[in-house]
Motif scaffolding. Structure first.
Motif, PDB file in Angstrom:
ATOM      1  N   SER A 120       0.813  -1.219   0.000  1.00 57.42           N
ATOM      2  CA  SER A 120       0.000   0.000   0.000  1.00 57.42           C
ATOM      3  C   SER A 120       0.842   1.263   0.000  1.00 57.42           C
ATOM      4  O   SER A 120       0.291   2.363  -0.055  1.00 57.42           O
ATOM      5  N   THR A 121       2.169   1.137   0.049  1.00 53.17           N
ATOM      6  CA  THR A 121       3.016   2.324   0.094  1.00 53.17           C
ATOM      7  C   THR A 121       3.467   2.713  -1.309  1.00 53.17           C
ATOM      8  O   THR A 121       3.292   1.972  -2.274  1.00 53.17           O
ATOM      9  N   GLU A 122       4.107   3.870  -1.406  1.00 53.39           N
ATOM     10  CA  GLU A 122       4.482   4.394  -2.711  1.00 53.39           C
ATOM     11  C   GLU A 122       5.555   3.564  -3.402  1.00 53.39           C
ATOM     12  O   GLU A 122       5.708   3.632  -4.624  1.00 53.39           O
ATOM     13  N   THR A 123       6.336   2.798  -2.642  1.00 50.07           N
ATOM     14  CA  THR A 123       7.369   1.965  -3.269  1.00 50.07           C
ATOM     15  C   THR A 123       6.900   0.522  -3.460  1.00 50.07           C
ATOM     16  O   THR A 123       7.662  -0.310  -3.958  1.00 50.07           O
ATOM     17  N   SER A 124       5.666   0.201  -3.058  1.00 52.51           N
ATOM     18  CA  SER A 124       5.135  -1.144  -3.254  1.00 52.51           C
ATOM     19  C   SER A 124       4.729  -1.348  -4.705  1.00 52.51           C
ATOM     20  O   SER A 124       4.318  -0.405  -5.394  1.00 52.51           O
ATOM     21  N   ILE A 125       4.801  -2.590  -5.167  1.00 57.17           N
ATOM     22  CA  ILE A 125       4.545  -2.831  -6.585  1.00 57.17           C
ATOM     23  C   ILE A 125       3.062  -2.846  -6.936  1.00 57.17           C
ATOM     24  O   ILE A 125       2.707  -2.512  -8.067  1.00 57.17           O
ATOM     25  N   TRP A 126       2.166  -3.196  -5.987  1.00 61.14           N
ATOM     26  CA  TRP A 126       0.750  -3.237  -6.351  1.00 61.14           C
ATOM     27  C   TRP A 126       0.198  -1.859  -6.715  1.00 61.14           C
ATOM     28  O   TRP A 126      -0.467  -1.724  -7.759  1.00 61.14           O
ATOM     29  N   PRO A 127       0.420  -0.804  -5.918  1.00 62.50           N
ATOM     30  CA  PRO A 127      -0.106   0.510  -6.329  1.00 62.50           C
ATOM     31  C   PRO A 127       0.416   0.953  -7.690  1.00 62.50           C
ATOM     32  O   PRO A 127      -0.323   1.563  -8.481  1.00 62.50           O
ATOM     33  N   MET A 128       1.678   0.667  -7.989  1.00 59.77           N
ATOM     34  CA  MET A 128       2.221   1.020  -9.307  1.00 59.77           C
ATOM     35  C   MET A 128       1.521   0.228 -10.407  1.00 59.77           C
ATOM     36  O   MET A 128       1.128   0.780 -11.446  1.00 59.77           O
ATOM     37  N   GLY A 132      -1.439   1.146 -13.764  1.00 61.71           N
ATOM     38  CA  GLY A 132      -1.227   0.832 -15.164  1.00 61.71           C
ATOM     39  C   GLY A 132       0.219   0.645 -15.558  1.00 61.71           C
ATOM     40  O   GLY A 132       0.512   0.332 -16.719  1.00 61.71           O
ATOM     41  N   GLU A 133       1.155   0.837 -14.610  1.00 61.83           N
ATOM     42  CA  GLU A 133       2.564   0.630 -14.929  1.00 61.83           C
ATOM     43  C   GLU A 133       2.849  -0.866 -15.069  1.00 61.83           C
ATOM     44  O   GLU A 133       2.329  -1.676 -14.300  1.00 61.83           O
ATOM     45  N   ARG A 134       3.646  -1.216 -16.062  1.00 58.48           N
ATOM     46  CA  ARG A 134       3.959  -2.626 -16.289  1.00 58.48           C
ATOM     47  C   ARG A 134       5.466  -2.920 -16.260  1.00 58.48           C
ATOM     48  O   ARG A 134       5.864  -4.078 -16.312  1.00 58.48           O
ATOM     49  N   THR A 135       6.281  -1.893 -16.210  1.00 57.65           N
ATOM     50  CA  THR A 135       7.722  -2.071 -15.994  1.00 57.65           C
ATOM     51  C   THR A 135       8.072  -1.409 -14.672  1.00 57.65           C
ATOM     52  O   THR A 135       8.030  -0.186 -14.543  1.00 57.65           O
ATOM     53  N   LEU A 136       8.367  -2.223 -13.676  1.00 55.53           N
ATOM     54  CA  LEU A 136       8.607  -1.753 -12.318  1.00 55.53           C
ATOM     55  C   LEU A 136       9.987  -2.214 -11.882  1.00 55.53           C
ATOM     56  O   LEU A 136      10.308  -3.409 -11.981  1.00 55.53           O
ATOM     57  N   GLY A 138      12.655  -1.988 -13.333  1.00 56.05           N
ATOM     58  CA  GLY A 138      13.345  -2.598 -14.458  1.00 56.05           C
ATOM     59  C   GLY A 138      12.838  -3.984 -14.823  1.00 56.05           C
ATOM     60  O   GLY A 138      13.396  -4.639 -15.697  1.00 56.05           O
ATOM     61  N   ILE A 139      11.742  -4.436 -14.175  1.00 54.90           N
ATOM     62  CA  ILE A 139      11.178  -5.766 -14.420  1.00 54.90           C
ATOM     63  C   ILE A 139       9.861  -5.609 -15.165  1.00 54.90           C
ATOM     64  O   ILE A 139       9.014  -4.781 -14.784  1.00 54.90           O
ATOM     65  N   ASN A 140       9.644  -6.400 -16.215  1.00 53.04           N
ATOM     66  CA  ASN A 140       8.392  -6.369 -16.969  1.00 53.04           C
ATOM     67  C   ASN A 140       7.379  -7.311 -16.338  1.00 53.04           C
ATOM     68  O   ASN A 140       7.671  -8.486 -16.097  1.00 53.04           O
ATOM     69  N   PHE A 141       6.176  -6.776 -16.073  1.00 50.61           N
ATOM     70  CA  PHE A 141       5.112  -7.546 -15.448  1.00 50.61           C
ATOM     71  C   PHE A 141       4.017  -7.840 -16.473  1.00 50.61           C
ATOM     72  O   PHE A 141       3.676  -6.967 -17.280  1.00 50.61           O
ATOM     73  N   PRO A 142       3.425  -9.034 -16.436  1.00 51.34           N
ATOM     74  CA  PRO A 142       2.355  -9.366 -17.379  1.00 51.34           C
ATOM     75  C   PRO A 142       1.040  -8.681 -17.010  1.00 51.34           C
ATOM     76  O   PRO A 142       0.863  -8.212 -15.879  1.00 51.34           O
ATOM     77  N   GLU A 143       0.111  -8.647 -17.945  1.00 51.77           N
ATOM     78  CA  GLU A 143      -1.240  -8.171 -17.663  1.00 51.77           C
ATOM     79  C   GLU A 143      -1.983  -9.200 -16.803  1.00 51.77           C
ATOM     80  O   GLU A 143      -1.624 -10.382 -16.756  1.00 51.77           O
ATOM     81  N   GLY A 144      -3.039  -8.726 -16.146  1.00 53.08           N
ATOM     82  CA  GLY A 144      -3.973  -9.630 -15.495  1.00 53.08           C
ATOM     83  C   GLY A 144      -3.621 -10.081 -14.102  1.00 53.08           C
ATOM     84  O   GLY A 144      -4.290 -10.968 -13.548  1.00 53.08           O
ATOM     85  N   LEU A 145      -2.586  -9.494 -13.486  1.00 56.77           N
ATOM     86  CA  LEU A 145      -2.263  -9.876 -12.112  1.00 56.77           C
ATOM     87  C   LEU A 145      -3.278  -9.270 -11.143  1.00 56.77           C
ATOM     88  O   LEU A 145      -3.784  -8.171 -11.346  1.00 56.77           O
ATOM     89  N   LYS A 146      -3.557  -9.999 -10.078  1.00 57.63           N
ATOM     90  CA  LYS A 146      -4.480  -9.537  -9.043  1.00 57.63           C
ATOM     91  C   LYS A 146      -3.714  -9.299  -7.750  1.00 57.63           C
ATOM     92  O   LYS A 146      -2.711  -9.963  -7.475  1.00 57.63           O
ATOM     93  N   LYS A 147      -4.230  -8.349  -6.965  1.00 58.02           N
ATOM     94  CA  LYS A 147      -3.559  -8.033  -5.708  1.00 58.02           C
ATOM     95  C   LYS A 147      -3.418  -9.272  -4.836  1.00 58.02           C
ATOM     96  O   LYS A 147      -4.343 -10.071  -4.708  1.00 58.02           O
ATOM     97  N   ASN A 148      -2.251  -9.415  -4.233  1.00 58.52           N
ATOM     98  CA  ASN A 148      -1.906 -10.446  -3.252  1.00 58.52           C
ATOM     99  C   ASN A 148      -1.618 -11.815  -3.865  1.00 58.52           C
ATOM    100  O   ASN A 148      -1.403 -12.777  -3.122  1.00 58.52           O
ATOM    101  N   GLN A 149      -1.593 -11.927  -5.203  1.00 57.89           N
ATOM    102  CA  GLN A 149      -1.267 -13.227  -5.769  1.00 57.89           C
ATOM    103  C   GLN A 149       0.243 -13.419  -5.843  1.00 57.89           C
ATOM    104  O   GLN A 149       1.011 -12.455  -5.831  1.00 57.89           O
ATOM    105  N   LYS A 150       0.647 -14.689  -5.896  1.00 59.19           N
ATOM    106  CA  LYS A 150       2.070 -15.003  -5.950  1.00 59.19           C
ATOM    107  C   LYS A 150       2.647 -14.633  -7.310  1.00 59.19           C
ATOM    108  O   LYS A 150       2.001 -14.824  -8.339  1.00 59.19           O
TER     109      LYS A 150
END
Length: 336
Positions: A120-128, A132-136, A138-150
């Motif tokens: 929930s913080t500004e440096t956490s990956i879920w809020p980013m 709509g950000e998908r490169t966090l 320097g890592i590329n993240f796929p579409e369709g991820l849900k909060k708290n999933q592995k």
């Protein structure tokens, strides 16, 4: 969980059972952090006192009974469990709230390791990711991820280390090297060590019914230039833990996992205000006591040890001072 009324019985007086500050004029080079007070001794040792101050959203919010003891003793457990992976800064523990450690040349990067997309913080990956950000980092993240999933694999999301009152900032490994914060060899070694310590923590946590979700590590160099694990390790301040037994069910129901860490307090605050723009409301005593119980439950579940409540007939600060005087008599006069 520790029952609320059981925990209340051990907290007869919040002012006695909380250590809000630990400044001892006899010790040199005092520094105050968000949670810890520290002193640098002339012989290369550092005294660090874990207070009961609770910080979140880069602010000190309250004092939580026994939190400092929980942090110090949880870190002690994990330093012991990981010393074969990386040397650490521990010298000894003269008090439940105190560690005497090597004074290191700290490296200017926090190593954050994550197994789940959350936060929930500004440096956490879920809020980013939610923005709509998908490169966090320097890592590329796929579409369709849900909060708290592995996540598909364990990732490193380092941050710069902010001064007190400022915010940590996301940074990529390439930027770390390009800016000269670390050289490539140091980064590679920190990455290897961080992933190995996290794997050890994940395994032990799972054996005790917990999911180690993410964590941060801080490292320094000792007098020989050896990379050394410092600060704290796998505590509820530096790590996020979920109860393994209910995780899958709550994920399927789009509910927040049951946590044993300070996310409980972050979520309570976020439900009352925007902590980055609004004044944070006073936290009720029962909420603080419940939070204390979560920290104690985490300690007991992680270590398999029963938490030992100190004798509250003596204020925590007086006990700490007496134990420091016994451990470091050269700094304390007989009459105090």
């Amino acid at each position: 969980y520790v029952q609320l009324n059981e925990n209340k019985a051990c907290i007869m007086d919040l002012s006695k059972s909380c250590l809000a500050e630990a400044q001892f004029h006899e010790l040199p080079k005092f520094e105050q952090g968000k949670v810890r007070e520290s002193y640098s001794l002339p012989d290369g040792r550092r005294v660090m006192v874990a207070t009961d101050r609770q910080s979140a959203f880069d602010q000190v919010l309250a004092s939580v009974p026994y939190k400092g003891q929980v942090l110090n003793q949880t870190a002690q457990f994990w330093f012991n469990k990981t010393e074969d992976i990386c040397p650490n800064h521990v010298v000894n523990y003269p008090d439940p709230n105190v560690i005497i450690a090597k004074d290191l040349e700290m490296l200017p990067v926090e190593m954050v390791v994550r197994d789940y997309i959350t936060g929930s913080t500004e440096t956490s990956i879920w809020p980013m990711y939610e923005r709509g950000e998908r490169t966090l980092y320097g890592i590329n993240f796929p579409e369709g991820l849900k909060k708290n999933q592995k996540l598909p694999e364990t990732i490193l999301t380092p941050t710069t280390k902010a001064a007190q009152g400022d915010h940590d900032a996301p940074i990529t490994p390439a930027e770390i090297v390009a800016q000269g914060l670390l050289d490539q060899e140091q980064w590679d070694e920190l990455a290897r060590i961080s992933l190995a310590i996290f794997a050890r923590g994940r395994e032990i946590a799972a054996d005790n019914g917990l999911i180690l979700v993410d964590t941060k590590y801080e490292f320094g160099l000792d007098e020989t230039g050896t990379i050394t694990l410092a600060d704290e390790v796998h505590t509820p301040d530096s790590s996020r833990y979920w109860l393994k037994s209910s995780y899958e069910k709550r994920l399927a129901e789009a509910k927040e996992p049951e946590s044993l860490d300070k996310e409980f307090l972050r979520l309570w605050i976020s439900g009352k205000c925007d902590p980055y723009t609004d004044p944070i409301p006073d936290i009720p005593e029962d909420t603080i006591i419940e939070f204390s119980g979560k920290y104690i439950a985490l300690y007991e579940q992680v270590t398999g040890l029963k938490f030992v409540y100190p004798d509250n007939s003596q204020p925590v600060g007086e006990r700490v001072r007496a134990n420091l005087a016994a451990a470091l008599p050269e700094f304390f006069s007989k009459d105090g």
